[in-house]
Scaffold this active site. Structure first.
Site, short mmCIF file in Angstrom:
data_model
loop_
_atom_site.label_atom_id
_atom_site.label_comp_id
_atom_site.label_asym_id
_atom_site.label_seq_id
_atom_site.Cartn_x
_atom_site.Cartn_y
_atom_site.Cartn_z
N CYS A 158 0.84 -1.19 0.00
CA CYS A 158 0.00 0.00 0.00
C CYS A 158 0.88 1.26 0.00
O CYS A 158 1.82 1.35 0.79
CB CYS A 158 -0.87 -0.04 1.25
SG CYS A 158 -1.76 1.47 1.54
N CYS A 195 -0.11 5.55 7.39
CA CYS A 195 -1.38 5.08 7.93
C CYS A 195 -1.16 4.33 9.25
O CYS A 195 -0.20 3.59 9.39
CB CYS A 195 -2.04 4.17 6.90
SG CYS A 195 -3.55 3.39 7.48
N CYS A 226 -1.97 -0.67 9.16
CA CYS A 226 -1.10 -1.84 8.98
C CYS A 226 0.29 -1.54 9.54
O CYS A 226 1.12 -0.96 8.85
CB CYS A 226 -0.95 -2.17 7.50
SG CYS A 226 -2.45 -2.80 6.78
N CYS A 257 -8.08 0.31 0.33
CA CYS A 257 -7.21 -0.23 1.37
C CYS A 257 -6.81 -1.66 1.02
O CYS A 257 -7.62 -2.45 0.53
CB CYS A 257 -8.00 -0.21 2.67
SG CYS A 257 -7.24 -1.13 3.97
N TYR A 312 -18.49 -13.91 27.06
CA TYR A 312 -18.18 -12.87 26.07
C TYR A 312 -18.56 -13.44 24.69
O TYR A 312 -17.74 -13.50 23.78
CB TYR A 312 -16.70 -12.48 26.09
CG TYR A 312 -16.15 -12.09 27.45
CD1 TYR A 312 -16.18 -10.76 27.86
CD2 TYR A 312 -15.60 -13.04 28.31
CE1 TYR A 312 -15.67 -10.39 29.10
CE2 TYR A 312 -15.09 -12.68 29.54
CZ TYR A 312 -15.12 -11.36 29.94
OH TYR A 312 -14.60 -11.01 31.15
N GLU A 322 -23.18 -12.32 27.35
CA GLU A 322 -22.66 -11.20 26.56
C GLU A 322 -23.30 -9.90 27.05
O GLU A 322 -24.47 -9.88 27.42
CB GLU A 322 -22.98 -11.46 25.07
CG GLU A 322 -23.02 -10.27 24.15
CD GLU A 322 -21.67 -9.61 23.94
OE1 GLU A 322 -20.65 -10.30 23.80
OE2 GLU A 322 -21.64 -8.36 23.94
N ASP A 358 -13.76 -15.48 25.66
CA ASP A 358 -13.23 -14.75 24.50
C ASP A 358 -13.39 -13.25 24.77
O ASP A 358 -14.18 -12.58 24.11
CB ASP A 358 -13.99 -15.19 23.24
CG ASP A 358 -13.44 -14.53 21.97
OD1 ASP A 358 -12.40 -13.84 22.05
OD2 ASP A 358 -14.07 -14.70 20.91
N CYS A 406 -7.32 -11.98 22.30
CA CYS A 406 -6.81 -11.07 21.27
C CYS A 406 -5.72 -10.18 21.85
O CYS A 406 -5.31 -9.21 21.23
CB CYS A 406 -7.94 -10.24 20.66
SG CYS A 406 -8.90 -9.35 21.87
#
Ligand code: SAH
Length: 485
Positions: A74, A80, A83, A168, A322, A343, A413, A440
Protein backbone atom coordinates in the site's frame (compact mmCIF):
# COMPACT_ATOMS: atom_id res chain seq x y z
CA UNK A 1 25.51 6.58 27.46
CA UNK A 2 23.51 9.78 28.06
CA UNK A 3 20.90 10.26 25.32
CA UNK A 4 19.42 13.58 24.34
CA UNK A 5 16.86 14.80 21.88
CA UNK A 6 17.99 15.12 18.24
CA UNK A 7 21.10 13.06 18.88
CA UNK A 8 21.90 10.56 16.12
CA UNK A 9 23.05 7.11 17.11
CA UNK A 10 23.69 3.68 15.61
CA UNK A 11 21.16 1.26 17.01
CA UNK A 12 20.68 -2.48 16.67
CA UNK A 13 17.02 -3.51 16.63
CA UNK A 14 16.32 -6.68 18.59
CA UNK A 15 12.55 -6.88 19.08
CA UNK A 16 9.15 -5.68 17.88
CA UNK A 17 6.72 -3.75 20.07
CA UNK A 18 2.95 -4.09 20.26
CA UNK A 19 2.37 -1.53 17.55
CA UNK A 20 4.90 -3.01 15.17
CA UNK A 21 7.70 -0.63 16.15
CA UNK A 22 11.26 -1.88 16.27
CA UNK A 23 12.86 -1.90 19.71
CA UNK A 24 16.57 -1.35 20.26
CA UNK A 25 18.55 -0.98 23.49
CA UNK A 26 21.29 1.39 24.59
CA UNK A 27 22.81 0.14 27.85
CA UNK A 28 19.51 -1.53 28.70
CA UNK A 29 17.44 1.59 27.89
CA UNK A 30 14.72 0.75 25.33
CA UNK A 31 14.17 2.89 22.27
CA UNK A 32 11.07 2.46 20.10
CA UNK A 33 11.61 3.10 16.40
CA UNK A 34 8.70 3.02 13.96
CA UNK A 35 9.40 1.10 10.71
CA UNK A 36 12.61 -0.52 11.99
CA UNK A 37 12.86 -4.30 12.15
CA UNK A 38 14.71 -6.84 14.30
CA UNK A 39 17.93 -7.88 12.57
CA UNK A 40 18.60 -4.36 11.33
CA UNK A 41 21.24 -1.95 12.49
CA UNK A 42 20.03 1.56 11.83
CA UNK A 43 20.97 5.19 12.13
CA UNK A 44 18.37 6.63 14.47
CA UNK A 45 17.58 10.13 15.65
CA UNK A 46 16.35 10.46 19.22
CA UNK A 47 12.97 12.19 19.34
CA UNK A 48 11.92 11.85 22.95
CA UNK A 49 13.37 10.38 26.12
CA UNK A 50 11.09 9.27 28.95
CA UNK A 51 12.38 7.91 32.20
CA UNK A 52 12.13 4.24 31.28
CA UNK A 53 12.09 4.29 27.49
CA UNK A 54 12.36 6.64 24.53
CA UNK A 55 11.39 7.13 20.90
CA UNK A 56 13.65 7.54 17.90
CA UNK A 57 13.16 8.06 14.20
CA UNK A 58 14.68 5.72 11.66
CA UNK A 59 17.02 7.61 9.35
CA UNK A 60 18.78 4.80 7.48
CA UNK A 61 19.20 1.06 7.52
CA UNK A 62 22.97 0.49 7.86
CA UNK A 63 23.08 -3.27 8.06
CA UNK A 64 20.48 -5.91 7.75
CA UNK A 65 20.56 -9.64 8.37
CA UNK A 66 17.47 -11.64 7.57
CA UNK A 67 15.08 -9.01 8.88
CA UNK A 68 12.36 -10.00 6.39
CA UNK A 69 11.88 -6.44 5.16
CA UNK A 70 9.61 -6.22 2.11
CA UNK A 71 8.20 -3.37 0.05
CA UNK A 72 4.74 -2.52 1.43
CA UNK A 73 1.90 -3.08 -1.02
CA UNK A 74 0.00 0.00 0.00
CA UNK A 75 1.44 3.40 -0.97
CA UNK A 76 0.41 4.97 2.35
CA UNK A 77 1.48 2.07 4.56
CA UNK A 78 4.09 4.18 6.33
CA UNK A 79 1.78 7.07 7.23
CA UNK A 80 -1.38 5.08 7.93
CA UNK A 81 -1.92 3.85 11.48
CA UNK A 82 -3.64 0.65 10.33
CA UNK A 83 -1.10 -1.84 8.98
CA UNK A 84 1.84 -1.65 11.35
CA UNK A 85 3.69 -4.65 9.89
CA UNK A 86 3.25 -4.30 6.11
CA UNK A 87 7.01 -3.81 5.68
CA UNK A 88 7.66 -7.24 7.23
CA UNK A 89 7.27 -10.46 5.21
CA UNK A 90 4.13 -12.38 6.13
CA UNK A 91 6.19 -15.38 7.23
CA UNK A 92 8.10 -13.23 9.72
CA UNK A 93 4.86 -11.61 10.91
CA UNK A 94 3.64 -15.07 11.88
CA UNK A 95 6.94 -15.92 13.61
CA UNK A 96 6.68 -12.70 15.55
CA UNK A 97 3.10 -13.38 16.67
CA UNK A 98 3.89 -16.95 17.68
CA UNK A 99 6.88 -15.76 19.69
CA UNK A 100 4.90 -12.99 21.29
CA UNK A 101 2.29 -15.41 22.66
CA UNK A 102 5.00 -17.71 23.95
CA UNK A 103 7.04 -14.94 25.56
CA UNK A 104 4.02 -13.48 27.34
CA UNK A 105 2.83 -16.83 28.64
CA UNK A 106 6.27 -17.81 29.89
CA UNK A 107 7.37 -14.43 31.26
CA UNK A 108 4.10 -13.03 32.63
CA UNK A 109 1.94 -16.14 32.83
CA UNK A 110 4.50 -18.30 34.63
CA UNK A 111 3.86 -21.14 32.19
CA UNK A 112 6.47 -23.89 32.02
CA UNK A 113 7.89 -23.90 28.51
CA UNK A 114 8.54 -27.68 28.45
CA UNK A 115 5.13 -28.75 29.69
CA UNK A 116 3.13 -26.99 27.01
CA UNK A 117 2.41 -28.13 23.49
CA UNK A 118 3.21 -25.08 21.35
CA UNK A 119 1.37 -25.60 18.09
CA UNK A 120 2.44 -23.70 14.97
CA UNK A 121 0.57 -20.46 14.24
CA UNK A 122 -2.30 -20.77 11.78
CA UNK A 123 -1.45 -18.32 9.03
CA UNK A 124 -3.60 -16.88 6.28
CA UNK A 125 -3.32 -18.14 2.74
CA UNK A 126 -4.12 -14.71 1.36
CA UNK A 127 -3.23 -11.99 3.86
CA UNK A 128 -4.75 -9.20 1.73
CA UNK A 129 -8.27 -7.82 1.24
CA UNK A 130 -9.56 -10.09 3.98
CA UNK A 131 -11.40 -7.67 6.28
CA UNK A 132 -15.18 -7.70 6.31
CA UNK A 133 -15.66 -4.54 8.34
CA UNK A 134 -14.41 -0.96 8.15
CA UNK A 135 -15.17 2.30 9.88
CA UNK A 136 -13.77 5.12 7.79
CA UNK A 137 -13.61 8.58 9.35
CA UNK A 138 -14.78 11.38 7.03
CA UNK A 139 -13.46 14.95 7.04
CA UNK A 140 -13.34 18.00 4.79
CA UNK A 141 -9.83 18.48 3.42
CA UNK A 142 -8.60 20.95 0.83
CA UNK A 143 -7.62 19.53 -2.55
CA UNK A 144 -4.73 20.86 -4.67
CA UNK A 145 -6.79 23.86 -5.76
CA UNK A 146 -7.60 24.73 -2.15
CA UNK A 147 -11.27 23.67 -2.38
CA UNK A 148 -12.55 21.75 0.65
CA UNK A 149 -13.75 18.29 -0.32
CA UNK A 150 -15.02 15.35 1.72
CA UNK A 151 -12.39 12.64 2.13
CA UNK A 152 -12.47 9.29 3.86
CA UNK A 153 -9.58 7.14 4.92
CA UNK A 154 -7.63 6.18 7.99
CA UNK A 155 -6.07 8.04 10.85
CA UNK A 156 -2.35 8.59 10.60
CA UNK A 157 -0.67 6.72 13.47
CA UNK A 158 -1.53 8.23 16.90
CA UNK A 159 -3.31 11.28 15.42
CA UNK A 160 -6.72 12.31 14.14
CA UNK A 161 -5.58 13.64 10.78
CA UNK A 162 -6.85 11.56 7.91
CA UNK A 163 -4.83 9.84 5.23
CA UNK A 164 -7.31 9.71 2.35
CA UNK A 165 -7.50 6.17 1.03
CA UNK A 166 -10.39 4.33 -0.52
CA UNK A 167 -8.66 1.18 -1.79
CA UNK A 168 -7.21 -0.23 1.37
CA UNK A 169 -5.00 -3.29 0.88
CA UNK A 170 -6.60 -5.32 3.66
CA UNK A 171 -10.25 -4.39 3.17
CA UNK A 172 -12.64 -6.21 0.89
CA UNK A 173 -12.57 -4.55 -2.57
CA UNK A 174 -16.31 -3.63 -2.35
CA UNK A 175 -15.40 -0.94 0.20
CA UNK A 176 -13.79 1.23 -2.46
CA UNK A 177 -16.96 1.54 -4.54
CA UNK A 178 -19.07 2.24 -1.47
CA UNK A 179 -16.74 4.93 -0.15
CA UNK A 180 -16.46 6.61 -3.50
CA UNK A 181 -20.24 6.52 -3.91
CA UNK A 182 -20.85 8.14 -0.52
CA UNK A 183 -18.15 10.79 -1.07
CA UNK A 184 -19.59 11.58 -4.51
CA UNK A 185 -23.06 11.90 -2.99
CA UNK A 186 -21.72 14.24 -0.29
CA UNK A 187 -20.09 16.45 -2.85
CA UNK A 188 -23.03 16.48 -5.22
CA UNK A 189 -25.56 17.19 -2.47
CA UNK A 190 -23.28 19.59 -0.53
CA UNK A 191 -23.31 17.40 2.53
CA UNK A 192 -20.66 18.44 5.04
CA UNK A 193 -18.27 16.19 6.87
CA UNK A 194 -17.83 16.38 10.61
CA UNK A 195 -15.20 18.66 12.09
CA UNK A 196 -13.95 17.54 15.50
CA UNK A 197 -12.66 20.94 16.62
CA UNK A 198 -15.90 22.87 16.03
CA UNK A 199 -18.20 19.86 16.52
CA UNK A 200 -20.02 20.86 13.33
CA UNK A 201 -20.65 19.14 10.01
CA UNK A 202 -22.76 16.07 9.37
CA UNK A 203 -21.04 12.83 8.30
CA UNK A 204 -18.63 11.44 10.91
CA UNK A 205 -17.93 7.91 9.77
CA UNK A 206 -18.84 5.49 7.02
CA UNK A 207 -19.26 2.10 8.61
CA UNK A 208 -19.38 -0.90 6.26
CA UNK A 209 -19.83 -4.60 6.87
CA UNK A 210 -19.85 -7.42 4.35
CA UNK A 211 -20.81 -11.04 4.93
CA UNK A 212 -18.21 -13.30 3.36
CA UNK A 213 -20.33 -16.28 2.37
CA UNK A 214 -23.48 -14.44 1.21
CA UNK A 215 -21.91 -11.22 -0.08
CA UNK A 216 -24.53 -9.18 1.80
CA UNK A 217 -23.44 -5.63 2.56
CA UNK A 218 -24.57 -3.15 5.19
CA UNK A 219 -23.65 0.54 5.08
CA UNK A 220 -24.18 2.81 8.02
CA UNK A 221 -23.54 6.56 7.96
CA UNK A 222 -22.70 7.90 11.38
CA UNK A 223 -24.07 11.42 11.52
CA UNK A 224 -23.78 14.39 13.82
CA UNK A 225 -27.48 15.21 13.61
CA UNK A 226 -30.85 13.72 14.45
CA UNK A 227 -31.94 13.10 10.86
CA UNK A 228 -31.25 13.89 7.23
CA UNK A 229 -33.82 15.30 4.83
CA UNK A 230 -36.06 13.09 2.70
CA UNK A 231 -34.32 14.27 -0.44
CA UNK A 232 -30.90 13.45 0.88
CA UNK A 233 -32.07 10.02 1.99
CA UNK A 234 -33.61 9.35 -1.41
CA UNK A 235 -30.48 10.32 -3.37
CA UNK A 236 -28.24 8.34 -1.04
CA UNK A 237 -30.44 5.25 -1.34
CA UNK A 238 -30.62 5.62 -5.12
CA UNK A 239 -26.85 5.57 -5.36
CA UNK A 240 -26.02 2.90 -2.79
CA UNK A 241 -28.81 0.39 -3.30
CA UNK A 242 -27.58 -0.47 -6.80
CA UNK A 243 -24.26 -1.81 -5.51
CA UNK A 244 -24.29 -5.62 -5.78
CA UNK A 245 -24.96 -7.24 -2.41
CA UNK A 246 -26.38 -4.11 -0.75
CA UNK A 247 -28.75 -5.38 1.94
CA UNK A 248 -29.23 -2.55 4.39
CA UNK A 249 -28.59 1.20 4.62
CA UNK A 250 -28.69 2.78 8.06
CA UNK A 251 -28.03 6.02 9.84
CA UNK A 252 -26.45 6.09 13.23
CA UNK A 253 -27.09 9.17 15.33
CA UNK A 254 -24.02 10.35 17.21
CA UNK A 255 -24.23 13.99 18.30
CA UNK A 256 -21.81 13.61 21.22
CA UNK A 257 -18.36 15.14 21.39
CA UNK A 258 -16.62 11.81 21.66
CA UNK A 259 -14.11 9.42 20.10
CA UNK A 260 -16.63 6.60 20.31
CA UNK A 261 -17.69 5.88 16.75
CA UNK A 262 -21.26 4.64 17.10
CA UNK A 263 -24.03 6.48 18.90
CA UNK A 264 -26.84 4.57 20.59
CA UNK A 265 -29.56 5.16 18.00
CA UNK A 266 -29.71 3.29 14.68
CA UNK A 267 -32.21 4.20 12.00
CA UNK A 268 -32.83 1.85 9.10
CA UNK A 269 -33.53 3.81 5.91
CA UNK A 270 -33.46 1.01 3.34
CA UNK A 271 -33.48 -2.81 3.30
CA UNK A 272 -33.02 -4.84 6.44
CA UNK A 273 -31.07 -4.10 9.58
CA UNK A 274 -28.87 -7.18 9.68
CA UNK A 275 -26.71 -9.15 7.30
CA UNK A 276 -26.48 -12.92 7.27
CA UNK A 277 -23.25 -14.90 7.15
CA UNK A 278 -22.23 -18.53 7.60
CA UNK A 279 -19.34 -20.07 9.49
CA UNK A 280 -19.03 -23.78 8.82
CA UNK A 281 -22.57 -25.17 8.92
CA UNK A 282 -24.06 -22.38 10.99
CA UNK A 283 -25.81 -19.22 9.77
CA UNK A 284 -25.66 -15.99 11.70
CA UNK A 285 -27.59 -12.74 11.70
CA UNK A 286 -25.31 -9.83 12.48
CA UNK A 287 -26.62 -6.41 13.45
CA UNK A 288 -24.44 -3.31 13.21
CA UNK A 289 -23.88 -2.99 16.97
CA UNK A 290 -22.83 -6.61 17.47
CA UNK A 291 -19.25 -7.77 17.53
CA UNK A 292 -18.30 -10.09 14.67
CA UNK A 293 -14.80 -11.31 13.85
CA UNK A 294 -13.26 -9.25 11.04
CA UNK A 295 -11.46 -12.05 9.24
CA UNK A 296 -14.01 -14.58 8.02
CA UNK A 297 -11.63 -17.21 6.60
CA UNK A 298 -9.51 -17.32 9.77
CA UNK A 299 -12.56 -17.18 12.05
CA UNK A 300 -13.57 -20.66 11.03
CA UNK A 301 -10.06 -21.93 11.80
CA UNK A 302 -10.06 -20.09 15.12
CA UNK A 303 -13.37 -21.63 16.17
CA UNK A 304 -12.28 -25.04 14.92
CA UNK A 305 -9.21 -24.78 17.16
CA UNK A 306 -11.38 -23.78 20.13
CA UNK A 307 -13.65 -26.76 19.38
CA UNK A 308 -10.67 -29.13 19.17
CA UNK A 309 -9.25 -27.85 22.45
CA UNK A 310 -12.64 -28.24 24.13
CA UNK A 311 -12.64 -31.94 23.02
CA UNK A 312 -16.37 -32.34 23.48
CA UNK A 313 -18.16 -35.68 23.37
CA UNK A 314 -21.73 -34.39 23.33
CA UNK A 315 -22.25 -34.84 27.07
CA UNK A 316 -20.73 -31.61 28.34
CA UNK A 317 -22.19 -28.48 29.86
CA UNK A 318 -20.31 -25.63 28.22
CA UNK A 319 -20.20 -21.91 28.98
CA UNK A 320 -19.27 -19.39 26.31
CA UNK A 321 -18.44 -16.13 28.05
CA UNK A 322 -18.18 -12.87 26.07
CA UNK A 323 -20.18 -14.72 23.42
CA UNK A 324 -21.13 -11.87 21.04
CA UNK A 325 -23.82 -13.10 18.63
CA UNK A 326 -23.31 -16.66 19.83
CA UNK A 327 -20.81 -17.65 17.16
CA UNK A 328 -18.65 -19.91 19.33
CA UNK A 329 -21.65 -21.02 21.41
CA UNK A 330 -23.54 -22.38 18.42
CA UNK A 331 -20.39 -23.89 16.95
CA UNK A 332 -19.89 -25.80 20.22
CA UNK A 333 -23.58 -26.58 20.77
CA UNK A 334 -23.41 -29.10 17.94
CA UNK A 335 -21.15 -31.24 20.14
CA UNK A 336 -22.35 -30.42 23.64
CA UNK A 337 -25.26 -31.24 25.91
CA UNK A 338 -25.92 -27.64 26.84
CA UNK A 339 -24.31 -24.29 26.13
CA UNK A 340 -24.78 -21.11 28.15
CA UNK A 341 -23.70 -17.88 26.44
CA UNK A 342 -23.16 -14.56 28.24
CA UNK A 343 -22.66 -11.20 26.56
CA UNK A 344 -23.01 -7.54 27.54
CA UNK A 345 -24.42 -6.00 24.32
CA UNK A 346 -28.24 -6.45 24.14
CA UNK A 347 -28.36 -6.40 20.31
CA UNK A 348 -25.76 -9.17 20.18
CA UNK A 349 -27.77 -11.34 22.58
CA UNK A 350 -30.86 -10.71 20.48
CA UNK A 351 -28.86 -11.92 17.44
CA UNK A 352 -27.58 -14.93 19.42
CA UNK A 353 -31.11 -16.08 20.33
CA UNK A 354 -32.29 -15.50 16.76
CA UNK A 355 -29.28 -17.42 15.48
CA UNK A 356 -30.01 -20.42 17.70
CA UNK A 357 -33.56 -20.47 16.34
CA UNK A 358 -32.40 -19.94 12.75
CA UNK A 359 -30.22 -23.04 12.97
CA UNK A 360 -32.67 -25.18 14.91
CA UNK A 361 -30.32 -25.34 17.90
CA UNK A 362 -32.25 -25.93 21.13
CA UNK A 363 -29.49 -26.61 23.62
CA UNK A 364 -28.08 -23.07 23.78
CA UNK A 365 -29.32 -20.43 26.20
CA UNK A 366 -28.18 -16.80 26.24
CA UNK A 367 -27.94 -14.24 29.01
CA UNK A 368 -27.36 -10.52 28.68
CA UNK A 369 -25.13 -8.64 31.10
CA UNK A 370 -21.56 -8.28 32.28
CA UNK A 371 -20.08 -11.76 32.60
CA UNK A 372 -18.62 -10.86 36.01
CA UNK A 373 -22.13 -10.11 37.29
CA UNK A 374 -24.24 -12.63 35.40
CA UNK A 375 -22.07 -15.71 35.84
CA UNK A 376 -21.74 -15.58 39.66
CA UNK A 377 -25.52 -15.12 39.90
CA UNK A 378 -26.32 -17.89 37.45
CA UNK A 379 -23.79 -20.25 38.97
CA UNK A 380 -25.53 -19.85 42.29
CA UNK A 381 -29.02 -20.21 40.86
CA UNK A 382 -28.22 -23.19 38.67
CA UNK A 383 -26.04 -24.72 41.34
CA UNK A 384 -29.01 -24.52 43.72
CA UNK A 385 -31.48 -25.98 41.24
CA UNK A 386 -29.21 -28.81 40.12
CA UNK A 387 -31.47 -29.76 37.27
CA UNK A 388 -28.96 -32.02 35.61
CA UNK A 389 -30.14 -35.61 35.13
CA UNK A 390 -29.50 -38.15 37.88
CA UNK A 391 -28.40 -35.64 40.43
CA UNK A 392 -31.48 -34.89 42.50
CA UNK A 393 -31.25 -34.88 46.23
CA UNK A 394 -27.51 -34.53 46.68
CA UNK A 395 -27.70 -31.54 49.01
CA UNK A 396 -25.03 -32.94 51.27
CA UNK A 397 -22.29 -32.36 48.72
CA UNK A 398 -19.67 -29.70 49.32
CA UNK A 399 -20.01 -26.36 47.57
CA UNK A 400 -17.25 -27.12 45.06
CA UNK A 401 -18.59 -30.54 44.20
CA UNK A 402 -22.05 -29.13 43.88
CA UNK A 403 -20.92 -26.52 41.43
CA UNK A 404 -18.57 -28.76 39.50
CA UNK A 405 -21.44 -30.32 37.56
CA UNK A 406 -22.37 -26.85 36.42
CA UNK A 407 -19.61 -26.56 33.89
CA UNK A 408 -17.45 -29.10 32.12
CA UNK A 409 -15.86 -26.61 29.76
CA UNK A 410 -15.73 -22.82 29.98
CA UNK A 411 -14.77 -20.86 26.88
CA UNK A 412 -13.82 -17.21 27.33
CA UNK A 413 -13.23 -14.75 24.50
CA UNK A 414 -12.86 -11.36 26.19
CA UNK A 415 -11.94 -8.01 24.66
CA UNK A 416 -8.32 -6.84 24.89
CA UNK A 417 -8.48 -6.00 28.57
CA UNK A 418 -8.94 -9.69 29.36
CA UNK A 419 -11.21 -11.32 31.95
CA UNK A 420 -12.51 -9.63 35.04
CA UNK A 421 -10.97 -10.94 38.29
CA UNK A 422 -14.38 -11.70 39.83
CA UNK A 423 -15.25 -13.75 36.77
CA UNK A 424 -12.02 -15.75 36.97
CA UNK A 425 -12.69 -16.52 40.65
CA UNK A 426 -16.19 -17.67 39.77
CA UNK A 427 -14.92 -19.88 36.97
CA UNK A 428 -12.47 -21.49 39.38
CA UNK A 429 -15.33 -22.16 41.81
CA UNK A 430 -17.36 -23.70 39.00
CA UNK A 431 -14.40 -26.06 38.60
CA UNK A 432 -14.68 -26.98 34.91
CA UNK A 433 -12.31 -29.68 33.65
CA UNK A 434 -11.22 -27.32 30.93
CA UNK A 435 -11.01 -23.65 30.15
CA UNK A 436 -10.53 -22.68 26.53
CA UNK A 437 -9.22 -19.13 26.39
CA UNK A 438 -9.57 -17.29 23.06
CA UNK A 439 -7.49 -14.15 23.37
CA UNK A 440 -6.81 -11.07 21.27
CA UNK A 441 -4.11 -9.78 23.64
CA UNK A 442 -1.34 -12.10 24.83
CA UNK A 443 -0.38 -9.81 27.72
CA UNK A 444 -3.79 -9.86 29.43
CA UNK A 445 -4.14 -13.55 28.56
CA UNK A 446 -0.87 -14.20 30.39
CA UNK A 447 -2.02 -12.18 33.42
CA UNK A 448 -5.22 -14.26 33.61
CA UNK A 449 -3.34 -17.53 33.05
CA UNK A 450 -1.09 -16.68 35.98
CA UNK A 451 -4.10 -16.24 38.24
CA UNK A 452 -5.67 -19.47 37.01
CA UNK A 453 -2.31 -21.20 37.51
CA UNK A 454 -2.37 -20.22 41.18
CA UNK A 455 -5.84 -21.74 41.49
CA UNK A 456 -5.06 -25.17 40.08
CA UNK A 457 -5.23 -24.77 36.31
CA UNK A 458 -2.40 -25.39 33.89
CA UNK A 459 -1.86 -24.56 30.24
CA UNK A 460 -1.72 -27.58 27.95
CA UNK A 461 -1.86 -26.31 24.38
CA UNK A 462 -1.27 -22.97 22.72
CA UNK A 463 -1.95 -21.97 19.15
CA UNK A 464 -1.84 -18.53 17.57
CA UNK A 465 -4.28 -17.96 14.73
CA UNK A 466 -3.62 -14.89 12.64
CA UNK A 467 -6.72 -12.75 12.30
CA UNK A 468 -4.92 -9.48 11.51
CA UNK A 469 -2.41 -10.01 8.69
CA UNK A 470 -0.22 -6.88 8.12
CA UNK A 471 -1.25 -5.57 11.54
CA UNK A 472 0.39 -6.12 14.90
CA UNK A 473 -2.50 -7.63 16.84
CA UNK A 474 -2.16 -11.22 17.90
CA UNK A 475 -4.95 -13.73 18.44
CA UNK A 476 -4.53 -17.15 20.00
CA UNK A 477 -6.35 -20.05 21.60
CA UNK A 478 -5.15 -21.73 24.79
CA UNK A 479 -6.28 -24.99 26.34
CA UNK A 480 -6.18 -24.89 30.13
CA UNK A 481 -6.77 -28.02 32.19
CA UNK A 482 -7.74 -28.48 35.82
CA UNK A 483 -4.96 -30.20 37.73
CA UNK A 484 -5.96 -33.31 39.64
CA UNK A 485 -3.97 -33.68 42.79
N1 SAH B 1 -16.90 -14.75 20.99
C1 SAH B 1 -17.46 -13.71 20.15
C2 SAH B 1 -17.20 -12.30 20.64
C3 SAH B 1 -15.82 -11.98 21.13
S1 SAH B 1 -15.45 -10.26 21.30
C4 SAH B 1 -16.99 -13.88 18.72
O1 SAH B 1 -16.02 -14.58 18.45
O2 SAH B 1 -17.63 -13.31 17.83
C5 SAH B 1 -15.75 -9.90 22.94
C6 SAH B 1 -17.20 -9.71 23.29
O3 SAH B 1 -17.27 -9.43 24.69
C7 SAH B 1 -17.90 -8.55 22.60
O4 SAH B 1 -19.08 -9.03 21.99
C8 SAH B 1 -18.23 -7.57 23.74
O5 SAH B 1 -19.45 -6.90 23.54
C9 SAH B 1 -18.32 -8.51 24.92
N2 SAH B 1 -18.07 -7.95 26.26
C10 SAH B 1 -17.26 -6.93 26.62
N3 SAH B 1 -17.23 -6.79 27.96
C11 SAH B 1 -18.05 -7.74 28.47
C12 SAH B 1 -18.42 -8.13 29.80
N4 SAH B 1 -17.94 -7.49 30.86
N5 SAH B 1 -19.26 -9.16 29.95
C13 SAH B 1 -19.75 -9.83 28.87
N6 SAH B 1 -19.43 -9.52 27.60
C14 SAH B 1 -18.59 -8.51 27.40
Amino acid sequence: MELRKNQEITLKIDDLGNNGEGIGHVDGYALFVKDALPGETIRAKIMKCNKKYGFARMMDVLECSDSGRVEPKCPVARQCGGCTLQHLSYEKQLDYKEKKVRDCLVRIGGVSEEKVEWLPAIGMEMPWHYRNKAQFPVRMQKDESGTPRPVAGFYAGRTHSIIPVTDCAIQHPCMKEILETVLFWMQEQHVTAYDEASHRGLVRHIYIRRAYTTGQIMVCLVINGRRISGDLQRTLIEKLSGIPGMTGILLNINTDQTNVILGKKMQLIWGQEYIEDRIGEISYHISPQSFYQVNPVQTEKLYQTALEFASLTGEEVVWDLYCGIGTISLFLAQNAKKVYGVEIVPEAIKNARENARLNGIHNAEFFCGAAEEVVPRLAEELGGVRNLPGEEGNEAESETEKMSTLADVVVVDPPRKGCDGVLLDTIVKMAPEKIVYVSCDPATLARDVKLLGEKGYEVRKVRACDMFGQGGHTECVVEIQRKHI
